[in-house]
Design a protein around this motif. Structure first.
Motif, PDB file in Angstrom:
ATOM      1  N   GLY A   1      13.172   8.973 -11.045  1.00 48.11           N
ATOM      2  CA  GLY A   1      14.006   8.216 -10.238  1.00 48.11           C
ATOM      3  C   GLY A   1      13.478   7.861  -8.846  1.00 48.11           C
ATOM      4  N   ARG A   2      12.188   7.738  -8.464  1.00 46.44           N
ATOM      5  CA  ARG A   2      11.522   7.690  -7.266  1.00 46.44           C
ATOM      6  C   ARG A   2      10.567   6.666  -7.117  1.00 46.44           C
ATOM      7  NH1 ARG A   2       7.464  11.764  -7.289  1.00 46.44           N
ATOM      8  NH2 ARG A   2       7.851  13.144  -8.819  1.00 46.44           N
ATOM      9  N   PRO A   3      10.700   5.192  -7.780  1.00 48.16           N
ATOM     10  CA  PRO A   3       9.822   4.304  -7.682  1.00 48.16           C
ATOM     11  C   PRO A   3       9.122   4.201  -6.178  1.00 48.16           C
ATOM     12  CG  PRO A   3      12.098   3.503  -7.713  1.00 48.16           C
ATOM     13  CD  PRO A   3      12.174   4.661  -7.800  1.00 48.16           C
ATOM     14  N   PRO A   4       7.976   3.858  -6.244  1.00 46.60           N
ATOM     15  CA  PRO A   4       7.351   3.571  -5.119  1.00 46.60           C
ATOM     16  C   PRO A   4       7.751   2.291  -4.390  1.00 46.60           C
ATOM     17  CG  PRO A   4       5.520   3.212  -6.852  1.00 46.60           C
ATOM     18  CD  PRO A   4       6.894   3.574  -7.324  1.00 46.60           C
ATOM     19  N   VAL A   5       7.832   2.245  -3.195  1.00 47.78           N
ATOM     20  CA  VAL A   5       8.147   1.052  -2.395  1.00 47.78           C
ATOM     21  C   VAL A   5       7.544   0.739  -1.140  1.00 47.78           C
ATOM     22  CG1 VAL A   5      10.377   0.022  -1.148  1.00 47.78           C
ATOM     23  CG2 VAL A   5      10.691   1.449  -3.198  1.00 47.78           C
ATOM     24  N   LEU A   6       7.069  -0.576  -1.013  1.00 44.69           N
ATOM     25  CA  LEU A   6       6.167  -0.831   0.233  1.00 44.69           C
ATOM     26  C   LEU A   6       6.983  -1.653   1.241  1.00 44.69           C
ATOM     27  CD1 LEU A   6       3.600  -1.237   1.590  1.00 44.69           C
ATOM     28  CD2 LEU A   6       3.114  -3.305   0.272  1.00 44.69           C
TER      29      LEU A   6
ATOM     30  N   GLY B   1     -12.615 -13.034  -3.057  1.00 40.73           N
ATOM     31  CA  GLY B   1     -13.467 -11.714  -3.136  1.00 40.73           C
ATOM     32  C   GLY B   1     -12.683 -10.597  -2.560  1.00 40.73           C
ATOM     33  N   ILE B   2     -12.799 -10.084  -1.266  1.00 43.23           N
ATOM     34  CA  ILE B   2     -12.390  -8.838  -1.074  1.00 43.23           C
ATOM     35  C   ILE B   2     -10.723  -9.076  -0.639  1.00 43.23           C
ATOM     36  CG2 ILE B   2     -12.161  -7.439   1.075  1.00 43.23           C
ATOM     37  CD1 ILE B   2     -14.643  -7.059  -0.324  1.00 43.23           C
ATOM     38  N   GLY B   3      -9.981 -10.143  -0.699  1.00 41.00           N
ATOM     39  CA  GLY B   3      -8.765  -9.852  -0.581  1.00 41.00           C
ATOM     40  C   GLY B   3      -7.832  -9.392  -1.741  1.00 41.00           C
ATOM     41  N   SER B   4      -8.171  -9.682  -2.960  1.00 36.23           N
ATOM     42  CA  SER B   4      -7.728  -9.081  -4.067  1.00 36.23           C
ATOM     43  C   SER B   4      -7.599  -7.827  -4.128  1.00 36.23           C
ATOM     44  CB  SER B   4      -7.796  -9.747  -5.258  1.00 36.23           C
ATOM     45  OG  SER B   4      -9.150  -9.733  -5.624  1.00 36.23           O
ATOM     46  N   ILE B   5      -9.003  -7.164  -3.758  1.00 41.75           N
ATOM     47  CA  ILE B   5      -9.160  -5.700  -3.717  1.00 41.75           C
ATOM     48  C   ILE B   5      -8.532  -4.953  -2.679  1.00 41.75           C
ATOM     49  CG2 ILE B   5     -11.052  -4.001  -3.952  1.00 41.75           C
ATOM     50  CD1 ILE B   5     -12.952  -6.300  -4.437  1.00 41.75           C
ATOM     51  N   THR B   6      -8.296  -5.405  -1.849  1.00 43.07           N
ATOM     52  CA  THR B   6      -7.585  -4.787  -0.581  1.00 43.07           C
ATOM     53  C   THR B   6      -6.212  -4.653  -1.032  1.00 43.07           C
ATOM     54  OG1 THR B   6      -9.045  -6.039   1.256  1.00 43.07           O
ATOM     55  CG2 THR B   6      -6.854  -5.192   1.632  1.00 43.07           C
ATOM     56  N   THR B   7      -5.670  -5.818  -1.524  1.00 36.74           N
ATOM     57  CA  THR B   7      -4.273  -5.664  -2.103  1.00 36.74           C
ATOM     58  C   THR B   7      -4.077  -4.510  -3.088  1.00 36.74           C
ATOM     59  OG1 THR B   7      -3.820  -8.041  -1.768  1.00 36.74           O
ATOM     60  CG2 THR B   7      -2.163  -7.062  -3.209  1.00 36.74           C
ATOM     61  N   ALA B   8      -5.041  -4.529  -4.050  1.00 35.82           N
ATOM     62  CA  ALA B   8      -4.789  -3.552  -5.237  1.00 35.82           C
ATOM     63  C   ALA B   8      -5.237  -1.877  -4.480  1.00 35.82           C
ATOM     64  CB  ALA B   8      -6.081  -3.575  -6.036  1.00 35.82           C
ATOM     65  N   VAL B   9      -5.945  -1.869  -3.472  1.00 35.45           N
ATOM     66  CA  VAL B   9      -6.297  -0.572  -2.917  1.00 35.45           C
ATOM     67  C   VAL B   9      -5.029  -0.203  -2.024  1.00 35.45           C
ATOM     68  CG1 VAL B   9      -7.416   0.556  -0.982  1.00 35.45           C
ATOM     69  CG2 VAL B   9      -8.738  -0.616  -2.546  1.00 35.45           C
ATOM     70  N   LEU B  10      -4.125  -1.252  -1.329  1.00 36.10           N
ATOM     71  CA  LEU B  10      -2.812  -0.893  -0.700  1.00 36.10           C
ATOM     72  C   LEU B  10      -1.959  -0.267  -1.833  1.00 36.10           C
ATOM     73  CD1 LEU B  10      -1.012  -1.062   1.884  1.00 36.10           C
ATOM     74  CD2 LEU B  10      -0.686  -3.504   1.106  1.00 36.10           C
ATOM     75  N   MET B  11      -1.818  -1.051  -2.969  1.00 39.57           N
ATOM     76  CA  MET B  11      -0.830  -0.538  -3.865  1.00 39.57           C
ATOM     77  C   MET B  11      -1.059   0.854  -4.389  1.00 39.57           C
ATOM     78  SD  MET B  11       1.194  -3.048  -4.024  1.00 39.57           S
ATOM     79  CE  MET B  11       1.387  -4.501  -3.231  1.00 39.57           C
ATOM     80  N   GLU B  12      -2.590   1.019  -4.443  1.00 36.91           N
ATOM     81  CA  GLU B  12      -3.140   2.504  -4.971  1.00 36.91           C
ATOM     82  C   GLU B  12      -2.465   3.494  -3.918  1.00 36.91           C
ATOM     83  OE1 GLU B  12      -6.932   4.005  -6.679  1.00 36.91           O
ATOM     84  OE2 GLU B  12      -7.352   3.607  -4.800  1.00 36.91           O
TER      85      GLU B  12
END
Length: 283
Positions: free
Chosen positions: A29-34, A262-273
């Motif tokens: 009941g506490r989904p992550p929110v950005l 390149g780096i952009g998609s990884i940055t997004t994935a790291v942010l979600m992590e």
């Protein structure tokens, strides 16, 4: 032709490890929110934001836009940050930087609640990067560069690494993260004498200047690994380009990251992590 170090496989591996954690948070009941805090509509910011939305939707992470009006004053910006701090449903916040002229970015970063700082902008997070102690997240783009090198098996211990760009967003924190991996790091900037020579002396070259196609063929030598962190809008070409002149440099080096891709998609994935980790730490 050099090997292209594409970000998609790295981002996919990170995302795969997140799905179970997101599901567990949702079941509790506490989904992550950005929360995404953006002032203005820079094309590169909007492009990154679209990538964030796509990634968040795929993982089941909520995304909320907090949009102070373009031309807002410092008071309006800080009120928006306080609203994020006070929102118990928000796990973490990304504030697009640089902020428009006239806004105090340092004060804005300091105001953000450290527990919601998922991009390493608050003093406590930066202290963690600089000291290696305490709690906090590294800036996502700096961490993404390391994750890319790890994924492709590019070792850092004992290697000569030159980082071009000394911002707190990428250059300086990345230099420290590289040193923690036992790399020998040279940190360069706009006033470095004979910058091209400093770049040629590296085994791994990381470029994060925010200046489109600044690094050309005279900056590199055969056998180098080149990581282009830059993402710039080229109005004449009508597309995004990096800080490295890819067409000139790619035939000369052993491996290089493309822009985009390149780096952009990884940055997004790291942010979600980081958002998921912040959600887990809040409960």
């Amino acid at each position: 032709m050099s090997r292209e170090l594409r970000g998609a496989p790295v981002a996919a591996a990170i995302a795969e490890g997140l799905r179970r954690r997101v599901d567990a948070l949702a079941e509790a009941g506490r989904p992550p929110v950005l929360a995404v805090l953006r002032v203005g509509e820079r094309p590169d910011d909007l492009s990154y934001e679209r990538g964030l939305q796509k990634r968040a939707d795929a993982l089941g992470i909520g995304l909320r836009r907090v949009l102070p009006p373009e031309g807002c004053g410092q008071g309006e910006l800080e009120a928006a940050i306080r609203s994020v701090n006070e929102d118990d449903e928000v796990s973490g916040c990304l504030m697009f930087r640089p902020l428009p002229a006239g806004l105090d970015g340092e004060a804005a970063c300091t105001l953000l609640a450290p527990g919601k700082d998922v991009d390493g902008v608050t003093p406590l997070s930066l202290a963690k990067v600089f000291s290696g102690r305490g709690r906090g997240f590294a800036p996502c783009t700096a961490e993404a560069a390391l994750r890319l090198l790890d994924h492709y098996g590019i070792g850092l211990s004992g290697r000569r690494v030159t980082v071009v760009g000394r911002s707190l967003i990428v250059g300086r924190p990345l230099a420290l993260l590289l040193q923690a991996r036992d790399a020998t790091v040279t940190l360069c900037h706009s006033r470095t004498r004979d910058l091209a020579a400093a770049c040629r002396g590296a085994e791994v070259l990381v470029v994060a200047t925010g200046r489109p196609r600044m690094v050309g063929a005279d900056f590199v030598t055969p056998g180098q690994v080149v990581v282009d962190v830059g993402i710039n809008w080229d109005g004449e070409a009508g597309r995004l380009v990096g800080d490295v002149d890819f067409d000139a440099v790619a035939p000369l080096v052993s491996a290089i990251t493309p822009v985009p891709g390149g780096i952009g998609s990884i940055t997004t994935a790291v942010l979600m992590e980081h958002v998921v980790s912040a959600a887990e730490l809040r409960h």
